[in-house]
Design an enzyme around this catalytic site. Sequence first.
Site, PDB file in Angstrom:
ATOM      1  CG  HIS A 150       2.782  -3.591   6.255  1.00  0.00           C
ATOM      2  ND1 HIS A 150       3.802  -3.159   7.076  1.00  0.00           N
ATOM      3  CD2 HIS A 150       2.234  -2.466   5.729  1.00  0.00           C
ATOM      4  CE1 HIS A 150       3.853  -1.842   7.061  1.00  0.00           C
ATOM      5  NE2 HIS A 150       2.910  -1.392   6.246  1.00  0.00           N
ATOM      6  CD  GLU A 196       1.010  -1.063   9.025  1.00  0.00           C
ATOM      7  OE1 GLU A 196      -0.127  -0.698   8.666  1.00  0.00           O
ATOM      8  OE2 GLU A 196       1.914  -0.274   9.318  1.00  0.00           O
ATOM      9  CG  HIS A 213      -0.358   0.207   2.534  1.00  0.00           C
ATOM     10  ND1 HIS A 213      -1.028   0.765   3.594  1.00  0.00           N
ATOM     11  CD2 HIS A 213       0.868  -0.083   3.011  1.00  0.00           C
ATOM     12  CE1 HIS A 213      -0.250   0.810   4.659  1.00  0.00           C
ATOM     13  NE2 HIS A 213       0.918   0.286   4.332  1.00  0.00           N
ATOM     14  CB  CYS A 229       3.741   4.967   5.428  1.00  0.00           C
ATOM     15  SG  CYS A 229       4.514   3.875   6.635  1.00  0.00           S
ATOM     16  CG  HIS A 250       1.081 -12.011  -2.823  1.00  0.00           C
ATOM     17  ND1 HIS A 250       0.756 -12.902  -1.815  1.00  0.00           N
ATOM     18  CD2 HIS A 250       2.433 -11.971  -2.893  1.00  0.00           C
ATOM     19  CE1 HIS A 250       1.872 -13.386  -1.315  1.00  0.00           C
ATOM     20  NE2 HIS A 250       2.914 -12.839  -1.933  1.00  0.00           N
TER      21      HIS A 250
END
Length: 149
Positions: free
Chosen positions: A31, A136, A16, A25, A75
């Site tokens: 993750h 996470e 992400h 981030c 994935h």
Amino acid sequence: MSNIRITKQFTFETGHALFGYDGKCRNVHGHSYKLSVTVIGSPITDTSNVKLGMVIDFGDLKKIVKEEVVNPFDHATVFNKNTPHIELAEELMERGHKVILADYQPTSENMVVDFAAKIRARLPENIQLHSLKLRETETAFAEWHAADN
């Protein structure tokens, strides 16, 4: 009979990027998520039922969570659909990559709310979603509890 909570754990790999975030981030990264799903209900007391003594068959819970969360997100790369990364998302999709364009910023907090809604909609009437914990990293997680909502 007493209400009993049961928990099943799931793992999946998801990438992400956090649109507009002021830290690392904001970059595309991933993750190894760990999701704990806890439901609550009374164990089946009907002696003619093959699932006697179960709140819900772990296999039935697994099917719901796999279909609603694990299979779609594993994935995949998740982007806020309003992100300027949309060109990257489209290129990834054109190249056959699995991309999810979410209606929300794909933080653990928002993902756990999304997952709760999806799982709750699929549970049998007599079973309630009690809580979710989305880990996470080893040291960071978000939790959703029905009592808080």
